[in-house]
Each structure stands twice: as structure tokens, then as C-alpha cells.
Design an enzyme around this catalytic site. Structure first.
Site, PDB file in Angstrom:
ATOM      1  N   ARG A 211       0.848  -1.189   0.000  1.00 31.21           N
ATOM      2  CA  ARG A 211       0.000   0.000   0.000  1.00 31.21           C
ATOM      3  C   ARG A 211       0.886   1.243   0.000  1.00 31.21           C
ATOM      4  O   ARG A 211       1.719   1.417   0.887  1.00 31.21           O
ATOM      5  CB  ARG A 211      -0.887   0.008   1.242  1.00 31.21           C
ATOM      6  CG  ARG A 211      -1.637   1.301   1.403  1.00 31.21           C
ATOM      7  CD  ARG A 211      -2.243   1.448   2.804  1.00 31.21           C
ATOM      8  NE  ARG A 211      -2.363   2.860   3.105  1.00 31.21           N
ATOM      9  CZ  ARG A 211      -2.123   3.410   4.282  1.00 31.21           C
ATOM     10  NH1 ARG A 211      -1.760   2.684   5.320  1.00 31.21           N
ATOM     11  NH2 ARG A 211      -2.235   4.698   4.448  1.00 31.21           N
TER      12      ARG A 211
ATOM     13  N   HIS B  66      -2.934  10.869   1.219  1.00 30.88           N
ATOM     14  CA  HIS B  66      -2.312  10.692   2.529  1.00 30.88           C
ATOM     15  C   HIS B  66      -1.758  12.050   2.973  1.00 30.88           C
ATOM     16  O   HIS B  66      -0.555  12.248   3.084  1.00 30.88           O
ATOM     17  CB  HIS B  66      -1.233   9.612   2.467  1.00 30.88           C
ATOM     18  CG  HIS B  66      -0.857   9.019   3.797  1.00 30.88           C
ATOM     19  ND1 HIS B  66      -0.904   7.660   4.058  1.00 30.88           N
ATOM     20  CD2 HIS B  66      -0.420   9.590   4.940  1.00 30.88           C
ATOM     21  CE1 HIS B  66      -0.496   7.438   5.302  1.00 30.88           C
ATOM     22  NE2 HIS B  66      -0.193   8.593   5.860  1.00 30.88           N
TER      23      HIS B  66
ATOM     24  N   GLU C 236      -6.916   8.158   6.907  1.00 27.58           N
ATOM     25  CA  GLU C 236      -7.162   8.801   8.204  1.00 27.58           C
ATOM     26  C   GLU C 236      -7.648  10.237   8.126  1.00 27.58           C
ATOM     27  O   GLU C 236      -6.994  11.139   8.674  1.00 27.58           O
ATOM     28  CB  GLU C 236      -5.904   8.765   9.063  1.00 27.58           C
ATOM     29  CG  GLU C 236      -5.323   7.398   9.318  1.00 27.58           C
ATOM     30  CD  GLU C 236      -4.148   7.441  10.283  1.00 27.58           C
ATOM     31  OE1 GLU C 236      -3.752   8.536  10.713  1.00 27.58           O
ATOM     32  OE2 GLU C 236      -3.625   6.364  10.617  1.00 27.58           O
TER      33      GLU C 236
ATOM     34  N   ASN D 203      -6.362   1.601  10.599  1.00 27.72           N
ATOM     35  CA  ASN D 203      -5.019   1.851  11.130  1.00 27.72           C
ATOM     36  C   ASN D 203      -5.138   1.895  12.643  1.00 27.72           C
ATOM     37  O   ASN D 203      -5.938   2.671  13.174  1.00 27.72           O
ATOM     38  CB  ASN D 203      -4.464   3.197  10.639  1.00 27.72           C
ATOM     39  CG  ASN D 203      -4.201   3.209   9.142  1.00 27.72           C
ATOM     40  OD1 ASN D 203      -4.356   2.192   8.470  1.00 27.72           O
ATOM     41  ND2 ASN D 203      -3.799   4.355   8.624  1.00 27.72           N
TER      42      ASN D 203
ATOM     43  N   TYR E 298      -2.968   1.751  16.475  1.00 30.01           N
ATOM     44  CA  TYR E 298      -1.705   1.740  17.223  1.00 30.01           C
ATOM     45  C   TYR E 298      -1.889   1.506  18.721  1.00 30.01           C
ATOM     46  O   TYR E 298      -1.020   0.937  19.356  1.00 30.01           O
ATOM     47  CB  TYR E 298      -0.955   3.057  16.994  1.00 30.01           C
ATOM     48  CG  TYR E 298      -0.451   3.166  15.561  1.00 30.01           C
ATOM     49  CD1 TYR E 298       0.788   2.659  15.211  1.00 30.01           C
ATOM     50  CD2 TYR E 298      -1.244   3.707  14.557  1.00 30.01           C
ATOM     51  CE1 TYR E 298       1.249   2.705  13.905  1.00 30.01           C
ATOM     52  CE2 TYR E 298      -0.794   3.767  13.235  1.00 30.01           C
ATOM     53  CZ  TYR E 298       0.457   3.255  12.923  1.00 30.01           C
ATOM     54  OH  TYR E 298       0.898   3.295  11.625  1.00 30.01           O
TER      55      TYR E 298
ATOM     56  N   GLU F 111      -2.581  -0.326   8.718  1.00 31.80           N
ATOM     57  CA  GLU F 111      -1.367   0.127   9.412  1.00 31.80           C
ATOM     58  C   GLU F 111      -1.374  -0.414  10.827  1.00 31.80           C
ATOM     59  O   GLU F 111      -2.407  -0.375  11.489  1.00 31.80           O
ATOM     60  CB  GLU F 111      -1.293   1.654   9.545  1.00 31.80           C
ATOM     61  CG  GLU F 111      -0.890   2.389   8.326  1.00 31.80           C
ATOM     62  CD  GLU F 111      -0.743   3.905   8.570  1.00 31.80           C
ATOM     63  OE1 GLU F 111      -0.448   4.316   9.716  1.00 31.80           O
ATOM     64  OE2 GLU F 111      -0.938   4.656   7.602  1.00 31.80           O
TER      65      GLU F 111
END
Ligand code: FCB
Length: 445
Positions: free
Chosen positions: A75, A119, A164, A286, A288, A346
Site C-alpha cells: 500500500r 495521505h 485517516e 489503522n 496503534y 497500518e
């Protein structure tokens, strides 16, 4: 450790501004990140993306790395100002040629290109006429998406509309720590809504052009109250609305969270919500970590983020290592959003890598991080969450936005003096994991 089915897609992710460099080459226009990174005090160490990983020239080597890693898919994102230097109108053929070469090289290597259209690097020319605060930008985005799909769509079968938009709006328009560096609630609301609208319009345009798999990417994380008490629970739900649901709810439910409705009144027009609500082929997630928040009347919107609890492991970004977040988030999508097909687009960690004399990095912390989060993906799948793929962030150490080059997320070390690429231990671990369709225990240091 859980294993994954044969058709599970393994990949890695990058983004244009973070790796390409060649900021002034072959007719590329300026983006808001070129402007922002040149402003005094915005980026750690005064770093810019002017050269970055020089991927624009070294993409051949990077494709070799992808091949060696054995990923099914890669990606990456397209730089809008490389394709349309003024953001609209005139197409820069040389910019498109670069992506042609990249896509051809990937296909030759047996790696599927997953093309993300935005992005965060908005053309500066569009910013000058209002950027995401201006409704028209949503239509310019759809035109740009069409230009890219028209040129690459004969060889690409996955497009991701946006990366995002929620974080872009939050950090770029509310907190002012990312480009374009604005901070007001009204600007946040306008930017978020127009990004949502652009996603819907871009989706509609591409849906009618070709038979591609279409998705878009949100960064989501569970929000926990950092202290006991109703007042803290209440603000964690408010924070969740600002942080996650500002883009998630319109996309999947066709409505904004009630707490945000007043601030959006001025920008939402009749028919917008129908444009925004879409059944995409998949949702890119995504993830984290998690957020911990408490009530604090002195803070912006009355909520304060606490950061990791004492004793918790942190990454070099200061983010808590909290693998359960993956499971919780995937179950929330299963239970509250109709269990859409999800691809983890991600997940990864910055740690302070210490190369030995040969440049090799024994990044056991990164490997452990990835293994722990993947285990939660497997757990969520067993519980019925519809997860179809996993992409690690990131292939290369790169320009980590406001943090510059100091924070390293790569599976491959980049020596920014020489541009040498050296796979870290986590790269070898990931290669074995992909080959076996199962996270392998331990690491080879
Ligand atoms: C995500 C961004 C990506 C990278 C990682 C660490 O929010 O999409 O570009 O910076 O965080």
C-alpha cells in the site's frame, strides 16, 4: 498463536510525502507539507520531506525489498501535487509516469499495488483557495481520483480513497500540530465534513468507472476513561466522537455523533449524508493503541488525554503498547457497525533502533509488538470479526511528520546519509510470519 487463512492478505504500507523526496522534480507542485515543514519550529530538527527516502529514484531497490519480504500487497499513496501541480486542471504526465513505473515494477515482482489516493499532502494551490475548509475541494478530489484511476486502473484493482481523514482533521485543524497548522473547532468541523464528503464523492466516481475493490482508511482506537466516575465516562464518549466517530459514523451509519451535531450545522447541507454513507468493499483500519482521558474543564473541549498508565510499555512516540486495543476495536466494529470487511492497513511501532557496526538492528521490541497485535487480530477473527488482511507500518524508516526522521517505524533501516537500506530483524521475522501464515514465536535478533 492463531494462524490465518490462505487468502489472508499480508502487506506493508508507506505514504508519498514520507518516502518519495524529489520534491521539486519533474514538475511536482507544492503540497501543504512542503510549506508547513519549512515553517520555523514545526518539525523536530527542522526536517523536511525534500529528500526523505529518495524513493522516487530508488523505488527499484524498494520493490526488491518487498519481493524479498514476500508480501502479497504493497500500500502506497499518490502525491496529488505530483499528478496535478495546481490541484486541478493541468495534468503533469511525468508525475503519472512515475506511478506507472512503480505499478509495473510491483506487478513484475508479484506484489499487488494497493493505491491510496490521499495521505495528507494537499496541493498548496488548493490550500491557498481554502483547502479542506472549502466545499469545492471535495469535488476537486473526485476529479483527481478519476485522473489517477484512469491512468493506473487497467493494472490496479484496489483503490483506497483516503488515509485517516479523522487524524488529518484533528491534528491539522484542531490541534495545529500537522499541516496546515490550524486550530479551531469550527475549522476542524469544516475540514472533517469536507474530507468525508470527498471520500463519498470519490467513491461514487470510481464505482461508476471500473470494477475495482474500493475502500477507505480510518485510524480508530478505543477510548477509555482514565479515572472512575460518570463525568470521566461522559468525556471519554465525547473524545471518542471527536477522535473516531467523526468519520466512522457518517461513513457507516450516515449520521454524525449527536455530541458533534451543533458544530457541524454550519457546514452540512441537504443530501450530504447520503453522499457520505457508503458500503465500501472494505474498511482500512489503522490502529496503534488506545486513548485514556479524563474530564478537565481547562482543556480544549473539556477533555484531557492522560497518556499511558505508570509502568506501561511505551514506544519511542510515547504511545502505550496495548495490544488488546486491536481486539476491542475489531469487536466494536463487529457489534456496533455491522461487521464490515476490514483490512488492517497500518500497525507498527517506533523504537530507538541501535544498529551494530554493520548497520544491522536487532529490534526485538518491534517484533514483539507486531506479534502481540497480530495475536489480537487472530483472536478477533476467531470471535467472528471479518478481518481479511494486515499491513505493517512501515516498509522503511521515513519522515514521521512533526517528529521528522528521529522516529523510526521501518522494518528496514534507512541510513539517511547514504540512503542505504538494511533489513532489521523484524523484517526477517515478518517474512517468516507471512510464509507460514502465522506469527512465528521469538526472533532471530
Ligand atoms: C499514522 C499515519 C502514518 C504514520 C503512522 C505512524 O497515523 O497514517 O503516516 O505516520 O501514523
Amino acid at each position: 498463536m492463531g494462524s490465518f487463512p490462505e487468502e489472508f492478505v499480508w502487506g506493508v504500507s508507506t505514504s508519498a510525502y514520507q518516502i518519495e523526496g524529489a520534491a521539486r522534480e519533474d514538475g511536482r507542485g507544492e503540497s501543504i507539507w512542503d510549506t508547513f515543514s519549512r515553517e520555523e519550529g514545526r518539525i523536530a530538527g527542522g526536517d523536511t520531506g525534500d529528500v526523505a527516502c529518495d524513493h522516487y529514484h530508488r523505488y527499484g531497490r524498494d520493490i526488491e525489498l518487498l519481493k524479498q519480504l514476500g508480501v502479497d500487497a504493497y500500500r502506497f499513496s499518490i502525491s496529488w501535487p505530483r499528478v496535478l501541480p495546481e490541484g486541478k486542471g493541468r495534468v503533469n504526465r511525468k508525475g503519472l509516469d512515475f506511478y506507472d513505473r512503480l505499478v509495473d515494477g510491483l506487478l513484475e515482482a508479484g506484489v499487488a499495488p494497493w493505491v491510496c489516493l490521499y495521505h495528507w499532502d494537499l496541493p498548496q494551490a488548493l490550500e491557498d483557495s481554502g483547502g479542506w475548509l472549502d466545499r469545492d475541494t471535495a469535488w476537486y478530489f473526485a476529479d483527481y481520483a478519476e485522473t489517477v484511476a484512469d491512468s493506473l486502473g487497467d493494472r490496479v484493482d484496489r483503490f483506497l480513497l483516503m488515509n485517516e481523514p479523522n487524524v488529518h482533521a484533528l491534528l491539522g485543524y484542531l490541534l495545529g500540530i500537522h499541516a496546515p497548522g490550524r486550530h479551531s473547532i469550527g475549522e476542524f468541523a469544516a475540514a472533517a465534513h469536507h474530507l468525508n464528503l470527498a471520500t463519498g464523492l470519490g467513491y461514487e466516481r470510481l464505482r461508476h468507472m471500473g470494477d475495482w475493490q474500493l475502500g477507505t482508511i480510518l485510524n480508530l482506537e478505543p477510548v477509555h476513561a482514565g479515572r472512575e466516575g460518570d463525568e470521566h465516562e461522559e468525556v471519554s464518549s465525547l473524545f471518542d466522537a471527536f477522535r473516531n466517530r467523526v468519520c466512522l459514523d457518517p461513513l457507516l451509519k450516515g449520521e454524525y455523533p449527536a455530541q458533534l451535531a451543533p458544530m457541524l450545522e454550519a457546514v452540512v447541507r441537504d443530501g450530504d449524508m447520503q453522499q457520505i454513507r457508503r458500503e465500501m468493499d472494505f474498511l482500512g483500519l489503522n490502529l496503534y493503541g488506545r486513548s485514556r482521558v479524563i474530564l478537565d474543564p481547562g482543556s480544549l473541549v473539556g477533555v484531557r488525554e492522560l497518556g499511558p498508565p505508570e509502568g506501561a510499555q511505551r514506544t519511542d512516540m510515547g504511545w502505550e503498547v496495548y495490544p488488546q486495543a486491536m481486539y476491542e476495536q475489531l469487536l466494536e466494529l463487529r457489534d456496533k457497525y455491522g461487521n464490515p470487511p476490514v483490512v488492517i492497513t497500518e500497525n507498527g511501532a517506533a523504537f530507538e533502533d541501535r544498529p551494530d557496526a554493520t548497520g544491522h538492528v536487532a529490534d526485538t521490541e518491534r517484533t514483539a509488538y507486531l506479534a502481540a497485535y497480530l495475536e489480537q487480530v487472530a483472536r478477533a477473527r476467531e470471535a467472528g470479526a471479518d478481518v481479511r488482511g494486515y499491513f505493517a507500518w512501515s516498509l522503511l524508516d521515513n519522515f514521521e511528520w512533526a517528529e521528522g526522521y528521529g522516529k523510526r517505524f521501518g522494518l528496514v533501516r534507512v541510513d539517511f546519509e547514504t540512503q542505504e537500506r538494511i533489513p532489521k530483524a523484524s523484517f526477517h521475522w515478518y517474512r517468516e510470519t507471512i510464509a507460514r501464515n502465522e506469527p512465528v514465536a521469538g526472533s532471530r535478533g
